[in-house]
Design a protein around this motif. Structure first.
Motif, PDB file in Angstrom:
ATOM      1  N   ASP A  91      57.656  29.646  42.872  1.00 26.21           N
ATOM      2  CA  ASP A  91      56.176  28.574  42.691  1.00 26.21           C
ATOM      3  C   ASP A  91      56.637  28.834  41.292  1.00 26.21           C
ATOM      4  OD1 ASP A  91      55.943  28.985  44.964  1.00 26.21           O
ATOM      5  OD2 ASP A  91      53.991  30.074  44.474  1.00 26.21           O
ATOM      6  N   ASP A  92      57.018  28.971  40.331  1.00 26.18           N
ATOM      7  CA  ASP A  92      57.340  28.323  38.980  1.00 26.18           C
ATOM      8  C   ASP A  92      58.411  27.007  38.706  1.00 26.18           C
ATOM      9  OD1 ASP A  92      55.088  29.724  37.781  1.00 26.18           O
ATOM     10  OD2 ASP A  92      56.547  31.350  36.636  1.00 26.18           O
ATOM     11  N   VAL A  93      59.129  27.250  39.372  1.00 27.46           N
ATOM     12  CA  VAL A  93      60.339  26.116  38.904  1.00 27.46           C
ATOM     13  C   VAL A  93      59.823  24.932  39.302  1.00 27.46           C
ATOM     14  CG1 VAL A  93      62.803  26.311  40.203  1.00 27.46           C
ATOM     15  CG2 VAL A  93      61.642  27.984  39.899  1.00 27.46           C
ATOM     16  N   PRO A  94      60.341  24.289  39.268  1.00 23.63           N
ATOM     17  CA  PRO A  94      60.148  22.210  39.245  1.00 23.63           C
ATOM     18  C   PRO A  94      60.622  22.157  39.901  1.00 23.63           C
ATOM     19  CG  PRO A  94      61.343  23.193  36.773  1.00 23.63           C
ATOM     20  CD  PRO A  94      60.874  24.208  37.157  1.00 23.63           C
ATOM     21  N   SER A  95      62.423  21.896  39.991  1.00 24.45           N
ATOM     22  CA  SER A  95      63.135  21.756  41.088  1.00 24.45           C
ATOM     23  C   SER A  95      62.300  22.047  42.694  1.00 24.45           C
ATOM     24  CB  SER A  95      64.759  22.083  40.964  1.00 24.45           C
ATOM     25  OG  SER A  95      65.352  21.525  42.565  1.00 24.45           O
ATOM     26  N   PRO A  96      62.312  21.398  43.792  1.00 24.35           N
ATOM     27  CA  PRO A  96      61.794  21.890  44.814  1.00 24.35           C
ATOM     28  C   PRO A  96      63.198  22.532  45.663  1.00 24.35           C
ATOM     29  CG  PRO A  96      62.177  19.248  44.483  1.00 24.35           C
ATOM     30  CD  PRO A  96      62.339  19.788  43.623  1.00 24.35           C
ATOM     31  N   THR A  97      64.153  21.849  45.163  1.00 24.77           N
ATOM     32  CA  THR A  97      65.207  22.111  46.011  1.00 24.77           C
ATOM     33  C   THR A  97      65.688  24.100  45.551  1.00 24.77           C
ATOM     34  OG1 THR A  97      66.339  20.816  46.918  1.00 24.77           O
ATOM     35  CG2 THR A  97      67.563  22.553  46.799  1.00 24.77           C
ATOM     36  N   THR A  98      65.931  24.480  44.641  1.00 23.45           N
ATOM     37  CA  THR A  98      65.888  25.621  43.797  1.00 23.45           C
ATOM     38  C   THR A  98      64.822  26.720  44.463  1.00 23.45           C
ATOM     39  OG1 THR A  98      67.228  24.859  42.235  1.00 23.45           O
ATOM     40  CG2 THR A  98      65.944  27.438  41.587  1.00 23.45           C
ATOM     41  N   ARG A  99      63.246  25.953  44.038  1.00 24.94           N
ATOM     42  CA  ARG A  99      62.483  26.537  44.501  1.00 24.94           C
ATOM     43  C   ARG A  99      62.087  26.645  45.317  1.00 24.94           C
ATOM     44  NH1 ARG A  99      59.081  23.472  42.680  1.00 24.94           N
ATOM     45  NH2 ARG A  99      58.416  21.382  44.980  1.00 24.94           N
ATOM     46  N   GLY A 100      62.805  26.515  46.773  1.00 30.31           N
ATOM     47  CA  GLY A 100      62.814  26.288  48.386  1.00 30.31           C
ATOM     48  C   GLY A 100      63.845  27.617  47.937  1.00 30.31           C
ATOM     49  N   ARG A 101      64.555  27.615  47.504  1.00 34.20           N
ATOM     50  CA  ARG A 101      66.077  28.322  48.036  1.00 34.20           C
ATOM     51  C   ARG A 101      65.102  30.054  47.545  1.00 34.20           C
ATOM     52  NH1 ARG A 101      71.159  24.487  47.438  1.00 34.20           N
ATOM     53  NH2 ARG A 101      70.446  22.972  49.092  1.00 34.20           N
ATOM     54  N   PHE A 102      64.903  29.965  46.168  1.00 32.03           N
ATOM     55  CA  PHE A 102      64.714  30.920  45.836  1.00 32.03           C
ATOM     56  C   PHE A 102      62.844  32.087  46.982  1.00 32.03           C
ATOM     57  CE2 PHE A 102      65.794  31.127  40.683  1.00 32.03           C
ATOM     58  CZ  PHE A 102      66.978  31.171  41.055  1.00 32.03           C
ATOM     59  N   ALA A 103      62.673  31.151  46.990  1.00 32.45           N
ATOM     60  CA  ALA A 103      61.390  31.708  47.889  1.00 32.45           C
ATOM     61  C   ALA A 103      61.676  32.497  49.240  1.00 32.45           C
ATOM     62  CB  ALA A 103      60.630  30.433  48.587  1.00 32.45           C
ATOM     63  N   GLY A 104      62.631  31.631  49.832  1.00 33.65           N
ATOM     64  CA  GLY A 104      63.420  32.293  50.529  1.00 33.65           C
ATOM     65  C   GLY A 104      63.749  33.588  50.774  1.00 33.65           C
ATOM     66  N   PHE A 105      64.842  33.487  49.494  1.00 39.42           N
ATOM     67  CA  PHE A 105      65.390  34.798  49.582  1.00 39.42           C
ATOM     68  C   PHE A 105      64.594  36.213  48.648  1.00 39.42           C
ATOM     69  CE2 PHE A 105      68.826  32.062  46.278  1.00 39.42           C
ATOM     70  CZ  PHE A 105      69.461  31.747  47.880  1.00 39.42           C
ATOM     71  N   ALA A 106      63.887  35.616  48.171  1.00 38.34           N
ATOM     72  CA  ALA A 106      62.288  36.522  47.445  1.00 38.34           C
ATOM     73  C   ALA A 106      61.692  36.753  49.659  1.00 38.34           C
ATOM     74  CB  ALA A 106      61.506  36.115  47.160  1.00 38.34           C
ATOM     75  N   ASP A 107      61.508  35.998  50.634  1.00 40.63           N
ATOM     76  CA  ASP A 107      60.796  36.101  51.604  1.00 40.63           C
ATOM     77  C   ASP A 107      62.149  37.677  51.901  1.00 40.63           C
ATOM     78  OD1 ASP A 107      58.833  34.752  51.406  1.00 40.63           O
ATOM     79  OD2 ASP A 107      59.677  32.953  52.458  1.00 40.63           O
ATOM     80  N   ALA A 108      62.800  36.822  52.642  1.00 40.59           N
ATOM     81  CA  ALA A 108      63.591  38.253  53.064  1.00 40.59           C
ATOM     82  C   ALA A 108      63.536  39.732  52.700  1.00 40.59           C
ATOM     83  CB  ALA A 108      65.187  37.748  53.610  1.00 40.59           C
ATOM     84  N   PHE A 109      64.080  39.390  51.350  1.00 41.07           N
ATOM     85  CA  PHE A 109      64.663  40.710  50.398  1.00 41.07           C
ATOM     86  C   PHE A 109      62.843  41.571  50.238  1.00 41.07           C
ATOM     87  CE2 PHE A 109      68.210  38.985  49.050  1.00 41.07           C
ATOM     88  CZ  PHE A 109      68.983  40.368  49.513  1.00 41.07           C
ATOM     89  N   ALA A 110      61.657  41.077  49.789  1.00 37.69           N
ATOM     90  CA  ALA A 110      60.423  41.201  50.209  1.00 37.69           C
ATOM     91  C   ALA A 110      59.922  42.150  51.589  1.00 37.69           C
ATOM     92  CB  ALA A 110      58.811  40.439  50.665  1.00 37.69           C
TER      93      ALA A 110
END
Length: 351
Positions: A206-225
């Motif tokens: 959520d700290d990433v300002p770019s909505p594109t990078t923020r969404g992709r990082f969040a998706g990566f994190a979801d899968a590894f969580a």
């Protein structure tokens, strides 16, 4: 001094409005009179009405402003940007409009002036960082806009053509997790403003300002969580730009870590190609690498990636601006994506 419209009127012996009609409303004059005016204008060196002033008077410029956070050359060198702009251009040509490319400076005041002063009828917000101030500046001008970032809180005046970044990123990260990878690096460009290249401490996506990078990082994190790997155990890498050399520089630091990652998940194919360059140069055990977008070169190198329809995305964005739907809900478009598995990913190497 440059000859003026009044000088042409005086030379022909007609009014200013008659000369103006010769350029803007030729149907109001006889063919002979119009030709006499144009011949006289040419003879005295009058170039015709100022197109900028004429656009201001009629309140219509005939151009879409495409905003992106990068140097102007990015629009002509980045493979995905080229395909996206091809789509926007197709829509613009169909409606007799044109494009004005507006790269936004890292200096906020300068970037805002670029938005405020752009001579356009509407804006396409493509791959900018923090959209909040951009949207505020456009709304202050009262101009329509379309963005490529999906927004769950989109109102009736907010149009977008995007993808579910988080779900698409989750799908490719789940593929990597299913192969047994648990030591993973996530690679984005300009993850935080002013961040140096290489590993970066980031408390949450959520700290990433770019909505594109923020969404992709969040998706990566979801899968590894879901695979039992918390965000804190993932390595975040920031590249100085979305190009191969910047990505290679950011990834080069991985080999110095005590337990280097066995996989690198990049937020674009270009970054993934740079990661492959760096890993190939360093040697050592194979590292799985994934990209995002499915540009032409991805298939050539066997890159596992997420495919999204770049040209269709651009074309639909242009159509939403130039031929807006009557139903506001029809201005909220989510396009499909597809996980493309190739040879750049494989099981964790045995020790």
């Amino acid at each position: 001094m440059k000859p003026t419209l009044q000088a042409v009127a005086d030379a022909v012996g007609v009014s200013r409005s008659t000369v103006s009609n010769a350029y803007a409303r030729p149907d109001q004059l006889s063919a002979a009179l119009r030709q006499r005016i144009l011949d006289t204008a040419k003879a005295i060196g009058y170039p015709g009405p100022n197109p900028t002033a004429r656009s201001l008077r009629r309140g219509f410029v005939g151009a879409i402003g495409v905003l992106f956070t990068s140097q102007l050359s990015y629009a002509f060198t980045d493979p995905f940007a080229i395909r996206f702009l091809t789509g926007v251009s197709a829509a613009a040509e169909r409606h007799g409009s044109s494009l004005l490319l507006v790269p936004l400076s890292a200096d906020l005041a300068e970037a805002r002036r670029a938005v405020e002063n752009a001579a356009v009828d509407s804006f396409c917000i493509y791959c900018v960082g923090d959209e909040t101030w951009v949207l505020d500046a456009i709304r202050d001008r009262g101009l329509p806009y379309v963005t490529t970032a999906h927004r769950a809180d989109a109102g009736p005046l907010h149009r977008y053509v995007g993808i579910d970044e988080r779900a698409a990123a989750r799908s490719i990260a789940a593929h990597v997790a299913d192969l047994g990878h648990r030591r993973v690096a996530l690679l984005g460009d300009g993850v935080l403003p002013g961040a140096p290249p290489g590993p970066l401490a980031l408390s949450t996506p959520d700290d990433v300002p770019s909505p594109t990078t923020r969404g992709r990082f969040a998706g990566f994190a979801d899968a590894f969580a879901e695979a039992g790997v918390p965000w804190s155990a993932l390595t975040v890498l920031s590249a100085a730009g979305n190009d191969r050399s910047a990505a290679a520089q950011a990834v080069a630091a991985l080999r110095t870590l005590p337990d280097p990652p066995t996989a690198v998940l990049a937020c674009s194919d270009v970054l993934a190609l740079g990661a492959l360059d760096a890993l190939r140069a360093a040697g050592g055990p194979p590292v799985s690498v994934t990209g995002f977008d499915d540009i032409a070169e991805a298939a050539a190198v066997g890159l596992t990636t997420v495919r999204q329809p770049a040209e269709e995305k651009g074309r639909l964005a242009g159509e939403l601006l130039l031929d807006p739907p009557a139903d506001p809900a029809a201005g909220h478009l989510l396009l499909p994506t597809e996980l493309i598995v190739r040879t750049s990913t494989g099981p964790v190497p045995r020790s």
